[in-house]
Design an enzyme around this catalytic site. Structure first.
Site, PDB file in Angstrom:
ATOM      1  N   TYR A  70       0.835  -1.193   0.000  1.00 25.50           N
ATOM      2  CA  TYR A  70       0.000   0.000   0.000  1.00 25.50           C
ATOM      3  C   TYR A  70       0.874   1.248   0.000  1.00 25.50           C
ATOM      4  CZ  TYR A  70      -4.229  -2.637   1.346  1.00 25.50           C
ATOM      5  OH  TYR A  70      -5.300  -3.495   1.379  1.00 25.50           O
ATOM      6  N   TYR A 104      -0.144  -9.984   0.666  1.00 28.15           N
ATOM      7  CA  TYR A 104       0.850  -9.336   1.527  1.00 28.15           C
ATOM      8  C   TYR A 104       0.829  -9.930   2.937  1.00 28.15           C
ATOM      9  CZ  TYR A 104      -3.192  -6.456   2.958  1.00 28.15           C
ATOM     10  OH  TYR A 104      -4.414  -6.014   3.387  1.00 28.15           O
ATOM     11  N   ARG A 158      -2.375 -12.212   3.558  1.00 27.20           N
ATOM     12  CA  ARG A 158      -3.733 -11.902   3.149  1.00 27.20           C
ATOM     13  C   ARG A 158      -3.914 -12.235   1.675  1.00 27.20           C
ATOM     14  NH1 ARG A 158      -7.925  -8.725   4.220  1.00 27.20           N
ATOM     15  NH2 ARG A 158      -8.648 -10.877   4.062  1.00 27.20           N
ATOM     16  N   HIS A 200      -7.005  -8.730  -2.600  1.00 27.22           N
ATOM     17  CA  HIS A 200      -8.353  -8.192  -2.457  1.00 27.22           C
ATOM     18  C   HIS A 200      -8.379  -6.711  -2.785  1.00 27.22           C
ATOM     19  CE1 HIS A 200      -6.354  -7.577   1.439  1.00 27.22           C
ATOM     20  NE2 HIS A 200      -7.103  -6.486   1.558  1.00 27.22           N
ATOM     21  N   HIS A 225     -10.633  -3.219  -1.669  1.00 27.13           N
ATOM     22  CA  HIS A 225     -11.603  -2.638  -0.745  1.00 27.13           C
ATOM     23  C   HIS A 225     -12.608  -1.787  -1.511  1.00 27.13           C
ATOM     24  CE1 HIS A 225      -9.317  -3.660   2.954  1.00 27.13           C
ATOM     25  NE2 HIS A 225      -8.292  -3.563   2.132  1.00 27.13           N
TER      26      HIS A 225
END
Length: 290
Positions: free
Chosen positions: A151, A190, A200, A203, A205
């Protein structure tokens, strides 16, 4: 919008700063392994399946306290909710309209001077109510990690490269038929340090605002066939497989564009027994009545 996204990421399962040469350090034997967590997930799933056979009701929403998700106790209210004055809240909330959202904001691959790295994809679908009717004029925002699972956020310091040509945020407004469409890069998995070697699944959001700021809901979209599904405590907080499946997009060849990008379809259902899970489920039954 960037400030709003950063505020949301503050509550995300972000990665603590990486230690120098962490991969070469001896493992702490006290740290729980994936095998430990998988055994807990399996036991909870088996208990749920037995309950269904005994006549129990399906659990279509996640459990607030889910022990394999170690910090779940910190991510929902533990006391009675206090109703706030919506008019007061809206005095300090952003206002959105068609004039504020440009059509190009839904293309996350053209926001910088060069092409982002990774697999280009198209994600589209419809926002629907529980009776299948389209929800038009809905503000939809997305944010995600880059193709390396990183991110653009100060708290995400795990050793994966930052892509200078990919910020990972976009938005659009649904059409008359409730449709939305984004062009983006498929995010990478990640680590998130819930336990040793915790990763994880990839995905994206999604945020939807309803007709006013106080109606905002947030959810996650996953990709089909991800090998991390059975290992991820967050995904597994929804113990019912049918409900989990509603968070997974479907590959759609009719959306795929030749020599350009693969296409995925994902509809978001706002109400009813087949509604899409959202992260404001701490409201419990009260949330179903909104």
């Amino acid at each position: 919008m960037k400030e709003d996204i950063n505020a949301e990421l503050e509550s995300e399962e972000l990665v603590p700063p990486a230690e120098p040469k962490a991969a070469h350090q001896p493992l702490d034997k006290a740290i729980e392994s994936q095998a430990d967590l998988s055994a807990e997930i399996s036991a909870i799933g088996e208990a749920y399946r037995r309950a269904l056979k005994d006549g129990g009701q399906p659990e279509i929403q996640p459990r607030l306290d889910y022990p394999p998700y170690r910090s779940s106790i910190l991510r929902h209210p533990t006391k009675s909710l206090q109703h706030a004055d919506p008019e007061t809240i809206e005095l300090y909330s952003p206002a959105f309209g068609h004039q504020d959202v440009h059509a190009l904001e839904s293309d996350l691959t053209i926001q910088h001077n060069g092409e982002p790295l990774g697999e280009r994809i198209i994600v589209s679908g419809k926002v629907l109510d529980g009776d299948g009717r389209p929800v038009a004029g809905q503000l939809v925002e997305i944010w995600q990690a880059n193709s390396s699972g990183r991110y653009i956020h100060k708290r995400d310091q795990h050793p994966a490269p930052i892509d200078p040509n990919f910020t990972g945020i976009g938005r659009c407004i649904t059409g008359p038929d409730g449709s939305y469409r984004f062009i983006t890069i498929k995010p990478g998995a990640y680590p998130w340090k819930n336990h040793l070697n915790a990763w994880r699944p990839a995905h994206i959001h999604f945020s939807l605002f309803g007709t006013e700021f106080t109606q905002r809901i947030i959810t996650q979209m996953y990709f089909p066939g991800d090998q991390l599904f059975p290992l991820d405590p967050i995904y597994q907080t929804i113990v019912d497989q049918d409900a989990r499946d509603r968070l997974v997009a479907t590959y759609d060849h009719s959306i795929t564009e030749p020599e350009w990008a693969l296409g995925y379809n994902w509809d978001i259902v706002l109400t009813g027994p087949k509604r899409t899970w959202t992260e404001n489920e701490a409201l419990g039954a009260a949330g179903d009545e909104e």
